[in-house]
Design a protein around this motif. Structure first.
Motif, PDB file in Angstrom:
ATOM      1  N   GLY A 177      -0.849  10.535   0.451  1.00  0.00           N
ATOM      2  CA  GLY A 177      -0.738  10.674  -1.007  1.00  0.00           C
ATOM      3  C   GLY A 177       0.683  10.453  -1.509  1.00  0.00           C
ATOM      4  O   GLY A 177       0.916   9.613  -2.391  1.00  0.00           O
ATOM      5  N   PRO A 178       1.681  11.168  -0.961  1.00  0.00           N
ATOM      6  CA  PRO A 178       3.070  10.910  -1.384  1.00  0.00           C
ATOM      7  C   PRO A 178       3.519   9.483  -1.101  1.00  0.00           C
ATOM      8  O   PRO A 178       4.323   8.922  -1.860  1.00  0.00           O
ATOM      9  CB  PRO A 178       3.871  11.914  -0.550  1.00  0.00           C
ATOM     10  N   ALA A 179       3.013   8.866  -0.030  1.00  0.00           N
ATOM     11  CA  ALA A 179       3.369   7.479   0.262  1.00  0.00           C
ATOM     12  C   ALA A 179       2.863   6.551  -0.838  1.00  0.00           C
ATOM     13  O   ALA A 179       3.550   5.597  -1.233  1.00  0.00           O
ATOM     14  CB  ALA A 179       2.802   7.059   1.615  1.00  0.00           C
ATOM     15  N   ILE A 180       1.673   6.831  -1.343  1.00  0.00           N
ATOM     16  CA  ILE A 180       1.123   6.034  -2.447  1.00  0.00           C
ATOM     17  C   ILE A 180       2.003   6.190  -3.684  1.00  0.00           C
ATOM     18  O   ILE A 180       2.306   5.219  -4.387  1.00  0.00           O
ATOM     19  CB  ILE A 180      -0.331   6.461  -2.742  1.00  0.00           C
ATOM     20  N   PHE A 194       3.062  -7.923  -4.605  1.00  0.00           N
ATOM     21  CA  PHE A 194       1.741  -8.041  -3.988  1.00  0.00           C
ATOM     22  C   PHE A 194       1.622  -7.098  -2.797  1.00  0.00           C
ATOM     23  O   PHE A 194       0.591  -6.453  -2.597  1.00  0.00           O
ATOM     24  CB  PHE A 194       1.500  -9.480  -3.543  1.00  0.00           C
ATOM     25  N   GLY A 195       2.697  -7.005  -1.988  1.00  0.00           N
ATOM     26  CA  GLY A 195       2.674  -6.116  -0.835  1.00  0.00           C
ATOM     27  C   GLY A 195       2.520  -4.662  -1.230  1.00  0.00           C
ATOM     28  O   GLY A 195       1.795  -3.902  -0.567  1.00  0.00           O
ATOM     29  N   ALA A 250      -3.615  -0.098  -2.174  1.00  0.00           N
ATOM     30  CA  ALA A 250      -5.056  -0.287  -1.967  1.00  0.00           C
ATOM     31  C   ALA A 250      -5.455   0.100  -0.545  1.00  0.00           C
ATOM     32  O   ALA A 250      -6.484   0.772  -0.337  1.00  0.00           O
ATOM     33  CB  ALA A 250      -5.430  -1.743  -2.241  1.00  0.00           C
ATOM     34  N   ALA A 251      -4.647  -0.307   0.437  1.00  0.00           N
ATOM     35  CA  ALA A 251      -4.960   0.026   1.829  1.00  0.00           C
ATOM     36  C   ALA A 251      -4.915   1.533   2.060  1.00  0.00           C
ATOM     37  O   ALA A 251      -5.780   2.102   2.751  1.00  0.00           O
ATOM     38  CB  ALA A 251      -3.984  -0.686   2.767  1.00  0.00           C
ATOM     39  N   SER A 252      -3.919   2.191   1.480  1.00  0.00           N
ATOM     40  CA  SER A 252      -3.801   3.645   1.646  1.00  0.00           C
ATOM     41  C   SER A 252      -4.987   4.369   1.034  1.00  0.00           C
ATOM     42  O   SER A 252      -5.537   5.310   1.627  1.00  0.00           O
ATOM     43  CB  SER A 252      -2.499   4.131   1.001  1.00  0.00           C
ATOM     44  N   LEU A 253      -5.389   3.930  -0.154  1.00  0.00           N
ATOM     45  CA  LEU A 253      -6.575   4.533  -0.780  1.00  0.00           C
ATOM     46  C   LEU A 253      -7.816   4.266   0.064  1.00  0.00           C
ATOM     47  O   LEU A 253      -8.688   5.133   0.212  1.00  0.00           O
ATOM     48  CB  LEU A 253      -6.755   3.982  -2.192  1.00  0.00           C
ATOM     49  N   GLY A 254      -7.877   3.062   0.629  1.00  0.00           N
ATOM     50  CA  GLY A 254      -9.008   2.728   1.495  1.00  0.00           C
ATOM     51  C   GLY A 254      -9.048   3.615   2.728  1.00  0.00           C
ATOM     52  O   GLY A 254     -10.130   4.084   3.133  1.00  0.00           O
TER      53      GLY A 254
END
Length: 443
Positions: free
Chosen positions: A427-430, A392-393, A399-403
């Motif tokens: 982007g790389p973090a996602i 879930f995290g 989702a938070a990064s895209l936001g």
């Protein structure tokens, strides 16, 4: 005409584990009706309608006796085991208390049942951990019960699947690291899971009145002496890394890793590198398989034959390389989210709020947005840290990064071209969180 031997019914406890899963499937392939029981079975571990999920640890002797009667059980195979105490895992409850209830259940079931119990090699005077001492307590209970039984003490188990210690040794073989000399020279006699399954099938085929195998304790392992370093060397030949350069970390780093593994286990993870694992590894794996070989006629497969018979596939290589890196991925993501949130909330609050002020955000919203996003980042890190909420995290982090990326593109687009490229690095973090999500499963 059906074979009366293969019409025998077998109940396998721990059917989701490394040994239990293989044994359950192998017994079915031999023609036995094997019912696999586990607390939880992964979707990929349901090849038969005979695989059932039950809260085994909370079942009393009466419930276990009913289970034995319902399936008209002739043989019970106990493959249950946990390496170390942790949330939801208690070595005494799993190893000793469950066996006590199982023995009571077999005695009250009204059926002639043989118990085959998977234990560990060695003797009581060498037991130094709760894992080994509770295993030995279970052996003593079984020996004193008077029921037909076989206590099997396998060495280091080599299987097509990899989990826990077997996965860690594959990882060491794939990566440019070696163990300190003290650990490398430890005696480490292996056995293939195929030989364990063949032994259980052989016992299941014997009549319960056969006094020769009514009460036996056997060491299951190859006869030839081999060290831990020798086992890893065989995996290196299989993985094609035998000639790879490697470094040897000091023993203190191994101990530190075990302590960190203990900490991770308190968060619900089950890392192979824990204090119990290191203690058992340094103890070594030795035994005398002659009684087992003489009784069954089985010749144990050597580690060289086991690894040489099936050269590593590309999926084997990927798994071995990623197994220990997975720890770094999860740990880095936890630190990334917790530290970034803490910095924005405490260390650089004015600078974070200043970004919003400089882009003409309403003053009444600057504080709540800065605090809210910081707390959200910290919460994501905490969710990833716990095994139960990690998936879930990770989804929340993606989702938070895209936001953040979409919101910045709309509200503060100039942040995309700031010199340090903070948003570009999102982007790389996602991608890293996506990788963590895809390799989260243990089995």
């Amino acid at each position: 005409m059906s074979n009366p031997v293969h019409s025998r019914n077998i109940l396998v406890f721990g059917a989701s584990g490394l040994i239990g899963r293989y044994v359950t499937d192998a017994l079915r392939a031999c023609g036995f009706r094997a019912v696999g029981v586990a607390r939880h079975l992964a979707p990929s571990q349901r090849p038969s309608a005979l695989d059932i999920e039950l809260p085994v640890m909370s079942m009393d002797a009466a419930a276990l006796a009913r289970l034995i009667r319902e399936h008209e059980t002739d043989v019970v195979v106990n493959c249950l085991g946990v390496l170390q105490d942790g949330p939801g895992r208690d070595t005494r409850v799993v190893h000793r208390d469950f066996v006590a209830r199982l023995l009571e259940a077999i005695g009250s079931s009204g059926r002639a049942v043989r118990l085959i119990h998977i234990s560990i090699p060695g003797t009581a005077d060498g037991d130094r951990t709760a894992f080994s001492s509770t295993k030995r307590e279970a052996e003593r209970l079984i020996a004193a019960s008077g029921i037909a039984h076989a206590i099997l003490r396998p060495g280091f188990v080599v299987a097509p699947a990899a989990y826990g210690g077997s996965a860690m040794l594959r990882a060491l073989a794939a990566l440019p690291f070696d163990l300190p000399a003290g650990e490398v020279g430890t005696p480490f006699q292996p056995v293939t899971v195929r030989d364990i399954a063949a032994t259980i099938a052989w016992l299941a085929a014997r009549d319960i009145t056969d006094e020769r195998v009514r009460a036996v304790t056997w060491d299951l392992m190859q006869q030839q002496a081999v060290s831990l370093g020798g086992v890893i060397a065989q995996f290196r030949w299989s993985l094609g890394t035998a000639k790879q350069w490697r470094i040897t970390p000091p023993a203190v780093l191994i101990d530190l890793g075990a302590r960190l593994g203990d900490l991770a286990s308190r968060l619900g993870w089950m890392p192979p590198l824990r204090s119990t694992a290191i203690a058992e590894l340094r103890r070594g794996v030795t035994g005398d398989p002659s009684a087992w070989m003489n009784a069954t006629g089985l010749v144990p497969t050597t580690i060289a034959d086991a690894t040489g018979a099936h050269p590593a596939t590309i999926q084997d290589k990927w798994f071995a390389r990623l197994f220990l890196v997975k720890v770094l991925i999860i740990a880095s993501l936890v630190l990334f989210w917790c530290v970034s949130g803490f910095i924005a909330l405490v260390v650089s609050y004015d600078a974070a709020a200043g970004i919003l002020n400089s882009h003409h955000f309403p003053p009444a919203l600057v504080g709540p947005i800065t605090i809210g996003t910081s707390l959200m980042d910290i919460s994501i890190g905490v969710l990833i840290a716990f095994r139960r909420t990690a998936a879930f995290g990770l989804v929340a982090g993606i989702a938070a990064s895209l936001g953040y990326m979409v919101g910045s593109a709309i509200l503060v687009p100039d942040l995309w071209i700031e010199p340090l490229g903070a948003l570009v690095k999102t982007g790389p973090a996602i991608v890293l969180m996506l990788v963590a999500l895809l390799i989260l499963d243990n089995r």
